[in-house]
Design a protein around this motif. Structure first.
Motif, PDB file in Angstrom:
ATOM      1  N   ALA A 141       0.687  -1.325  -0.014  1.00 22.20           N
ATOM      2  CA  ALA A 141      -0.020   0.014   0.007  1.00 22.20           C
ATOM      3  C   ALA A 141       0.799   1.282  -0.024  1.00 22.20           C
ATOM      4  CB  ALA A 141      -1.003   0.014   1.338  1.00 22.20           C
ATOM      5  N   THR A 142       0.321   2.339  -0.336  1.00 22.76           N
ATOM      6  CA  THR A 142       0.996   3.581  -0.361  1.00 22.76           C
ATOM      7  C   THR A 142       1.458   4.183   0.896  1.00 22.76           C
ATOM      8  OG1 THR A 142      -0.661   4.269  -2.126  1.00 22.76           O
ATOM      9  CG2 THR A 142       1.050   5.878  -1.461  1.00 22.76           C
ATOM     10  N   HIS A 143       0.598   3.948   1.941  1.00 23.86           N
ATOM     11  CA  HIS A 143       0.924   4.230   3.281  1.00 23.86           C
ATOM     12  C   HIS A 143       0.280   3.325   4.160  1.00 23.86           C
ATOM     13  CE1 HIS A 143       1.917   8.219   1.698  1.00 23.86           C
ATOM     14  NE2 HIS A 143       0.807   8.490   1.050  1.00 23.86           N
ATOM     15  N   ASN A 144       1.043   2.994   5.056  1.00 24.22           N
ATOM     16  CA  ASN A 144       0.449   2.168   6.424  1.00 24.22           C
ATOM     17  C   ASN A 144       0.587   3.121   7.893  1.00 24.22           C
ATOM     18  OD1 ASN A 144      -0.724  -0.458   5.574  1.00 24.22           O
ATOM     19  ND2 ASN A 144       1.303  -0.408   4.581  1.00 24.22           N
ATOM     20  N   ILE A 145      -0.274   4.068   7.964  1.00 22.08           N
ATOM     21  CA  ILE A 145      -0.279   4.905   9.098  1.00 22.08           C
ATOM     22  C   ILE A 145      -0.708   4.337  10.445  1.00 22.08           C
ATOM     23  CG2 ILE A 145      -0.848   7.471   9.785  1.00 22.08           C
ATOM     24  CD1 ILE A 145      -1.714   7.334   6.734  1.00 22.08           C
ATOM     25  N   TYR A 146       0.061   4.642  11.483  1.00 18.79           N
ATOM     26  CA  TYR A 146      -0.543   4.047  12.619  1.00 18.79           C
ATOM     27  C   TYR A 146      -0.398   5.132  13.888  1.00 18.79           C
ATOM     28  CZ  TYR A 146       4.536   2.522  13.795  1.00 18.79           C
ATOM     29  OH  TYR A 146       5.595   2.519  14.045  1.00 18.79           O
ATOM     30  N   ALA A 147      -0.998   4.630  14.965  1.00 16.79           N
ATOM     31  CA  ALA A 147      -0.757   5.188  16.342  1.00 16.79           C
ATOM     32  C   ALA A 147      -1.396   4.449  17.193  1.00 16.79           C
ATOM     33  CB  ALA A 147      -1.647   6.694  16.278  1.00 16.79           C
ATOM     34  N   TYR A 148      -0.703   4.625  18.435  1.00 18.08           N
ATOM     35  CA  TYR A 148      -0.950   3.711  19.622  1.00 18.08           C
ATOM     36  C   TYR A 148      -1.126   4.406  20.889  1.00 18.08           C
ATOM     37  CZ  TYR A 148       4.165   2.916  20.361  1.00 18.08           C
ATOM     38  OH  TYR A 148       5.275   3.013  20.507  1.00 18.08           O
ATOM     39  N   ARG A 149      -1.843   4.074  21.760  1.00 18.43           N
ATOM     40  CA  ARG A 149      -1.714   4.494  23.232  1.00 18.43           C
ATOM     41  C   ARG A 149      -1.854   3.251  24.196  1.00 18.43           C
ATOM     42  NH1 ARG A 149      -5.509   7.499  25.522  1.00 18.43           N
ATOM     43  NH2 ARG A 149      -4.042   9.259  26.290  1.00 18.43           N
ATOM     44  N   GLN A 159       2.578   6.298  24.090  1.00 10.23           N
ATOM     45  CA  GLN A 159       2.077   6.570  22.951  1.00 10.23           C
ATOM     46  C   GLN A 159       3.044   7.059  21.852  1.00 10.23           C
ATOM     47  OE1 GLN A 159      -0.730   9.422  24.107  1.00 10.23           O
ATOM     48  NE2 GLN A 159       0.652  11.087  24.032  1.00 10.23           N
ATOM     49  N   ASP A 160       2.656   6.679  20.728  1.00  9.58           N
ATOM     50  CA  ASP A 160       3.579   7.068  19.538  1.00  9.58           C
ATOM     51  C   ASP A 160       2.872   6.798  18.402  1.00  9.58           C
ATOM     52  OD1 ASP A 160       5.725   8.029  18.136  1.00  9.58           O
ATOM     53  OD2 ASP A 160       6.988   6.328  18.581  1.00  9.58           O
ATOM     54  N   CYS A 161       3.405   7.347  17.111  1.00 11.59           N
ATOM     55  CA  CYS A 161       2.720   7.310  15.820  1.00 11.59           C
ATOM     56  C   CYS A 161       3.601   7.353  14.857  1.00 11.59           C
ATOM     57  CB  CYS A 161       1.782   8.703  15.694  1.00 11.59           C
ATOM     58  SG  CYS A 161       2.496  10.122  15.758  1.00 11.59           S
ATOM     59  N   GLU A 162       3.253   7.017  13.692  1.00 13.53           N
ATOM     60  CA  GLU A 162       4.048   6.899  12.355  1.00 13.53           C
ATOM     61  C   GLU A 162       3.088   7.192  11.193  1.00 13.53           C
ATOM     62  OE1 GLU A 162       6.512   6.535   9.522  1.00 13.53           O
ATOM     63  OE2 GLU A 162       7.127   6.144  11.681  1.00 13.53           O
ATOM     64  N   ASP A 163       3.821   8.354  10.414  1.00 11.08           N
ATOM     65  CA  ASP A 163       3.137   8.907   9.548  1.00 11.08           C
ATOM     66  C   ASP A 163       3.245   8.062   8.125  1.00 11.08           C
ATOM     67  OD1 ASP A 163       2.298  11.131  10.612  1.00 11.08           O
ATOM     68  OD2 ASP A 163       4.279  12.186  10.004  1.00 11.08           O
ATOM     69  N   ASP A 164       4.480   7.289   8.007  1.00  9.54           N
ATOM     70  CA  ASP A 164       4.771   6.502   6.932  1.00  9.54           C
ATOM     71  C   ASP A 164       4.542   7.380   5.568  1.00  9.54           C
ATOM     72  OD1 ASP A 164       5.462   4.020   5.508  1.00  9.54           O
ATOM     73  OD2 ASP A 164       3.253   3.517   5.310  1.00  9.54           O
ATOM     74  N   GLY A 165       5.063   8.635   5.443  1.00  8.72           N
ATOM     75  CA  GLY A 165       5.197   9.299   4.325  1.00  8.72           C
ATOM     76  C   GLY A 165       3.730  10.218   4.020  1.00  8.72           C
ATOM     77  N   GLU A 166       2.980  10.145   4.913  1.00  8.17           N
ATOM     78  CA  GLU A 166       1.656  10.879   4.818  1.00  8.17           C
ATOM     79  C   GLU A 166       1.792  12.069   6.030  1.00  8.17           C
ATOM     80  OE1 GLU A 166      -0.399  12.295   2.907  1.00  8.17           O
ATOM     81  OE2 GLU A 166      -1.765  10.623   2.662  1.00  8.17           O
ATOM     82  N   THR A 167       2.598  12.987   5.807  1.00 15.54           N
ATOM     83  CA  THR A 167       2.994  14.045   6.579  1.00 15.54           C
ATOM     84  C   THR A 167       1.851  14.388   7.854  1.00 15.54           C
ATOM     85  OG1 THR A 167       4.493  14.752   5.065  1.00 15.54           O
ATOM     86  CG2 THR A 167       4.276  15.960   7.128  1.00 15.54           C
ATOM     87  N   SER A 171       0.099  11.910  13.819  1.00 15.73           N
ATOM     88  CA  SER A 171      -0.115  12.743  14.930  1.00 15.73           C
ATOM     89  C   SER A 171      -1.457  12.999  15.172  1.00 15.73           C
ATOM     90  CB  SER A 171       0.723  13.917  14.828  1.00 15.73           C
ATOM     91  OG  SER A 171       0.570  14.589  13.785  1.00 15.73           O
ATOM     92  N   ARG A 172      -2.378  13.191  13.662  1.00 12.88           N
ATOM     93  CA  ARG A 172      -3.701  13.531  13.935  1.00 12.88           C
ATOM     94  C   ARG A 172      -4.259  12.398  14.497  1.00 12.88           C
ATOM     95  NH1 ARG A 172      -5.414  17.761   9.928  1.00 12.88           N
ATOM     96  NH2 ARG A 172      -3.529  18.929   9.422  1.00 12.88           N
TER      97      ARG A 172
END
Length: 240
Positions: A141-149, A159-167, A171-172
């Motif tokens: 896929a183009t992006h696999n964006i994630y966040a966890y708490r 907690q942390d997050c990753e944009d995976d290229g989708e700036t 964080s949103r």
């Protein structure tokens, strides 16, 4: 009498055009004429037909994509028994929790799909990501964006997050999860880019997908119940 008083006559002929699709296309054509009464509408109708076919192709492509995902998941299930599904991943003594995938969101050929796993330790995050990417569709896929708490001991929140290229997308997502008060949750939103820039709408779809999968897993209800308990406790404390 065309174009001053009446529309041109037309017939819809296509082997694949039946039932609801025929009615929808005919409605689009009729509405286009009503918007341009007294004008030449042939070019307008041609554009109307093009848009209809483009939208139809997008829906069919999304349906095919879902079918391929289901098939790939079924093959993975057949090749792994239930014990191996929860076995440690490549020497890491961490179990992979169940992963729930949500409904697709489609906009201008871009497709968004959320996934959620209940996690209790940070070490589970890469395990879940690795399990998801066993699907070739998700891995490419183009992006696999994630966040966890994750709520650790002594009420410390990891907690942390990753944009995976989708700036700023990660964080949103993390901010939304914080606002919703969800804990011990990892959310991944997979995006397949469709070739058309969506602008700010892409963030809206990512957050919508995030909230939808959280709600689908019943975590919003739990958050609302906690809020009610807190308000009830405060009310009782004031009365005392």
């Amino acid at each position: 009498d065309y174009p001053s008083k009446s529309p041109p006559r037309y017939e819809l002929e296509a082997q694949w055009l039946r039932g609801v699709q025929r009615q929808q296309l005919q409605q689009h054509i009729d509405e286009a004429y009503l918007e341009h009464i007294g004008e030449c509408v042939l070019y307008v109708w041609a554009e109307c037909l093009r848009e209809f076919l483009q939208k139809l192709a997008t829906v069919e492509a999304a349906a095919k994509h879902v079918a391929e995902l289901v098939i790939s998941e079924e093959k993975a299930s057949d090749s792994n028994n239930s014990s191996s599904m929860n076995s440690p991943s490549k020497g890491v003594d961490v179990l992979c929790p169940d992963i729930k995938s949500g409904e697709l969101i489609i906009d201008r050929k871009s497709v968004f799909q959320p996934h959620l796993a209940r996690v209790t330790q940070v070490q589970q995050v890469p395990v879940v990501l690795s399990r998801l990417k066993e699907s070739r569709k998700i891995a490419t896929a183009t992006h696999n964006i994630y966040a966890y708490r994750i709520k650790l001991q002594n009420n410390v929140m990891a907690q942390d997050c990753e944009d995976d290229g989708e700036t700023r997308a990660g964080s949103r997502m993390l901010h939304l999860m914080d606002v919703l008060g969800v804990e011990n949750v990892l959310v991944v939103v997979t995006r397949w880019y469709g070739g058309v820039h969506l602008g700010p709408d892409r963030f809206k779809h990512i957050n919508t997908a995030t909230r939808a999968i959280i709600d689908e897993c019943g975590l919003l209800d739990q958050h609302e119940d906690k809020d009610k308990e807190k308000k009830h406790k405060k009310r009782n404390d004031k009365q005392k």
